[in-house]
Design an enzyme around this catalytic site. Structure first.
Site, PDB file in Angstrom:
ATOM      1  N   ASN A  69       0.885  -1.170   0.000  1.00  0.00           N
ATOM      2  CA  ASN A  69       0.000   0.000   0.000  1.00  0.00           C
ATOM      3  C   ASN A  69       0.920   1.217   0.000  1.00  0.00           C
ATOM      4  OD1 ASN A  69      -1.838   2.047   0.411  1.00  0.00           O
ATOM      5  ND2 ASN A  69      -2.840   1.109   2.165  1.00  0.00           N
ATOM      6  N   ARG A  94      -2.379  -2.274  -3.585  1.00  0.00           N
ATOM      7  CA  ARG A  94      -3.607  -1.508  -3.422  1.00  0.00           C
ATOM      8  C   ARG A  94      -3.548  -0.354  -4.417  1.00  0.00           C
ATOM      9  NH1 ARG A  94      -5.309   3.189   0.705  1.00  0.00           N
ATOM     10  NH2 ARG A  94      -7.516   3.260   0.191  1.00  0.00           N
ATOM     11  N   HIS A 124     -12.956   2.264  -0.780  1.00  0.00           N
ATOM     12  CA  HIS A 124     -12.877   1.268   0.304  1.00  0.00           C
ATOM     13  C   HIS A 124     -13.469  -0.068  -0.139  1.00  0.00           C
ATOM     14  CE1 HIS A 124     -13.009   4.916   3.238  1.00  0.00           C
ATOM     15  NE2 HIS A 124     -11.749   4.526   3.093  1.00  0.00           N
ATOM     16  N   ARG A 177     -11.911  15.379   6.212  1.00  0.00           N
ATOM     17  CA  ARG A 177     -12.697  15.654   5.002  1.00  0.00           C
ATOM     18  C   ARG A 177     -14.117  16.032   5.391  1.00  0.00           C
ATOM     19  NH1 ARG A 177     -11.264  10.019   2.184  1.00  0.00           N
ATOM     20  NH2 ARG A 177      -8.997  10.136   2.422  1.00  0.00           N
TER      21      ARG A 177
END
Length: 394
Positions: free
Chosen positions: A7, A85, A174, A235
């Site tokens: 990742n 990922r 996700h 966010r």
């Protein structure tokens, strides 16, 4: 048979070496501050941790360090493939893909959709290809699971040319987490996944909720970018699109600055004025801090509204699943959210809810209530399984 899962962020590489069949993790680690003289490596084997400086501080140096650790531990020859990922695959990828020049070019074409994420993913892929040239490499996309959403869910009410020419639509994110916890929830409930209607809530610094019907995503809260939807750590989640022009003119900001503020200075951090960490906010709210209390209350309110809305396309809700750092560890957030969902019949079991905090997972509602579950996500294992599936299929 092991899979190296990567990742790659703009300044970090998180990795794990997994057996996708036994779920064992003989080695994992985190390389931080890439691109600086302060770059460090942290390798974990069982309960042992080793930390060291990373000379050079580059992506290439990071992968040399991972390769050296694999050789030193006698694991290198057991690694069969590398799974990456990849955040944004646009509408091109509806599943994981063996990385070829054409696939890498397609990921690069999605950079405008994920300018903060895809460049780092690409840099990681290229460095991994150089470090492990003989191993097949697979991209597992956050967006792929959501490619089963119907147009009624993924289209925006904007000029059609924006969609056809520029790809303006909801993509969802996700995906590996939502897919994994849906599968695990079916096992926990003892029912076939193909017969279940679930809402899965991945709650961490980034948050999203997904309607999963028969194991497939049919709607999700995140959109064109990971900024849409729930209140998150920093966010904003949903805001009036007119806000961009208004605050740009009022505060003398560029649209880029407004977008940056919505991504990095908003959410729990912006509301509380304290932090984006839910643990700290819960403690501050308990002490009576008004900003922290407001941030927690709005987080819960918006989450409950979104869960209720995602029940609409499902027509019936068989279970609600909490996962992610907040979803797995905050009994307070889970109880408050279920308290706002009495319309759907949820009744929290306080004892089970508190016990689930310790990472055991399981049902957290009373026997007469629709099931709400805590499921510990494992995106690395999902990526490893997907990678093995792709290379085995070849």
């Amino acid at each position: 048979m092991l899979i190296l899962v990567l990742n790659c962020g703009s300044s970090s590489v998180k990795f794990a070496v997994l057996d996708p069949q036994s779920s064992e993790v003989p080695l994992s680690g985190l390389i931080e501050r890439i691109g600086t003289a302060e770059a460090t490596t942290t390798f974990k084997r069982g309960r042992e941790k080793q930390q060291a400086a990373l000379p050079g501080g580059t992506y290439e140096a990071a992968f040399e360090a991972i390769n050296s650790a694999l050789i030193a531990l006698g694991l290198r020859d057991q690694v069969r493939a590398v799974g990456h990922r990849a955040v944004h695959g646009g509408a091109v990828f509806s599943g994981s893909a063996r990385i070829t020049p054409a696939v890498l070019a397609a990921i690069r074409a999605c950079v405008p959709l994920a300018p903060l994420h895809n460049p780092a993913n690409i840099a990681g892929i290229e460095a991994a290809q150089a470090a492990f040239p003989t191993l097949p490499q697979v991209a597992v996309f956050d967006t792929a699971f959501h490619q089963t959403m119907p147009p009624v869910a993924f289209r925006y009410a904007v000029p059609e040319g924006w969609y056809t020419q520029h790809g303006v639509r909801k993509y969802g994110f996700h995906g590996t987490s939502h897919e994994y916890v849906a599968q695990e929830a079916a096992k926990m409930l003892g029912q076939p996944l193909a017969e279940l209607n679930l809402v899965t809530a991945h709650l961490g610094n980034g948050c999203s909720a997904t309607a999963v019907q028969g194991g497939k995503s049919i709607d999700s809260s995140m959109g064109l970018t990971p900024l849409e939807g729930l209140v998150m750590g920093s966010r904003s989640g949903d805001v009036d699109p007119g806000l961009h022009d208004y605050i740009a003119r009022q505060a003398g900001l560029t649209l880029t600055q407004v977008t940056s503020a919505l991504n990095k200075e908003s959410g729990l951090l912006g509301l509380s004025g304290l932090t984006n960490d839910m643990r700290e906010l819960e403690e501050a709210a308990a002490r009576g801090h008004p900003g922290a209390k407001l941030a927690v209350d709005i987080f819960v309110y918006r989450l409950a509204k979104t869960i209720a809305a995602l029940a609409v396309p499902l027509e019936r809700l068989d279970a609600l699943v909490f996962t992610g750092g907040i979803g797995e560890n905050s009994a307070t957030i889970r109880a408050a959210t279920l308290g706002r969902l009495k319309l759907l019949g949820f009744q929290v079991d306080e004892t089970a809810n508190q016990q689930a905090v310790r990472g055991h997972g399981g049902p957290i509602t009373t026997p007469g209530s629709p099931p709400a579950l805590v499921v510990n996500t494992n995106e690395e294992l999902m990526i490893a399984r997907e990678t093995l599936r792709i290379v085995s299929g070849e």
